[in-house]
Design an enzyme around this catalytic site. Structure first.
Site, mmCIF file in Angstrom:
data_model
loop_
_atom_site.group_PDB
_atom_site.id
_atom_site.type_symbol
_atom_site.label_atom_id
_atom_site.label_comp_id
_atom_site.label_asym_id
_atom_site.label_seq_id
_atom_site.Cartn_x
_atom_site.Cartn_y
_atom_site.Cartn_z
ATOM 1 N N GLU A 23 0.318 5.159 0.643
ATOM 2 C CA GLU A 23 -0.659 6.153 1.119
ATOM 3 C C GLU A 23 -0.283 7.563 0.669
ATOM 4 O O GLU A 23 0.782 7.785 0.081
ATOM 5 C CB GLU A 23 -0.770 6.050 2.644
ATOM 6 C CG GLU A 23 -1.277 4.678 3.057
ATOM 7 C CD GLU A 23 -1.604 4.555 4.540
ATOM 8 O OE1 GLU A 23 -1.151 5.396 5.344
ATOM 9 O OE2 GLU A 23 -2.316 3.589 4.887
ATOM 10 N N CYS A 72 -3.906 0.644 -2.777
ATOM 11 C CA CYS A 72 -3.771 -0.582 -1.984
ATOM 12 C C CYS A 72 -2.692 -1.500 -2.564
ATOM 13 O O CYS A 72 -2.343 -1.409 -3.751
ATOM 14 C CB CYS A 72 -5.085 -1.365 -1.974
ATOM 15 S SG CYS A 72 -6.415 -0.561 -1.085
ATOM 16 N N GLU A 122 -2.866 -4.634 -3.371
ATOM 17 C CA GLU A 122 -3.333 -5.499 -4.462
ATOM 18 C C GLU A 122 -3.284 -4.775 -5.798
ATOM 19 O O GLU A 122 -2.845 -5.304 -6.813
ATOM 20 C CB GLU A 122 -4.767 -5.965 -4.203
ATOM 21 C CG GLU A 122 -4.946 -6.804 -2.946
ATOM 22 C CD GLU A 122 -5.214 -5.990 -1.692
ATOM 23 O OE1 GLU A 122 -4.713 -4.860 -1.577
ATOM 24 O OE2 GLU A 122 -5.942 -6.494 -0.815
ATOM 25 N N ASN A 145 0.835 -1.198 0.000
ATOM 26 C CA ASN A 145 0.000 0.000 0.000
ATOM 27 C C ASN A 145 0.871 1.249 0.000
ATOM 28 O O ASN A 145 1.932 1.286 0.628
ATOM 29 C CB ASN A 145 -1.031 0.000 1.137
ATOM 30 C CG ASN A 145 -0.464 -0.298 2.504
ATOM 31 O OD1 ASN A 145 0.538 -0.989 2.648
ATOM 32 N ND2 ASN A 145 -1.115 0.213 3.520
#
Ligand code: THU
Length: 131
Positions: A43, A52, A54, A41
């Site tokens: 941010e 994210c 994934e 991830n």
């Protein structure tokens, strides 16, 4: 392969940029040719710009020209409450991965590995017009 992917996802989680949530997630996506694409991830101070783990993995693989995938592993959270993909990631995974593709997930530090599928995560996925 399940163990190898989970270990790779754990490595990827070390690179998580998660200074706002302090919630570290790693992903490892297996392409059909055997290559493994990592994600964490990432941010942002504008929280909605966060990516994210994934999606980071999927976008890295796509950017490298990989389009066929056979499994993904995700690590995050605890053994009691492991991370599973958010709604946006489920839609992105459904774009590129077959419904019967295995999804392995586990807590960040270890413990049980659970298995589900893309189709179980997002039944009746929207696929738009058949182009
Ligand atoms: N996050 C992921 O990277 N993957 C998931 O499966 C769940 C949530 C990230 C987004 C954000 O950086 C942090 O975890 C807390 O929501």
């Amino acid at each position: 392969m399940k163990q190898k992917l989970i270990a790779a996802a754990r490595d990827a989680a070390k690179n998580a940029y998660c200074k706002y949530s302090n919630y570290r997630v790693g992903a490892a996506l297996l392409a059909e040719d055997g290559s493994i694409w990592l994600g964490c991830n990432v941010e942002n101070s504008s929280f909605g710009a966060t990516n994210c783990a994934e999606r980071t993995a999927v976008f890295s693989a796509i950017a490298a020209g990989k389009h066929k995938f056979s499994a993904i592993a995700i690590v995050g959270g605890s053994d009691e409450n492991p991370a599973t993909p958010c709604g946006i990631c489920r839609q992105v995974l459904a774009e590129f991965c077959p419904p019967d593709m295995p999804v392995y997930f586990a807590g960040l530090e270890g413990g049980d590995i659970s298995t589900t599928t893309i189709g179980e995560l997002l039944p009746l996925a929207f696929s738009g017009a058949k182009l």
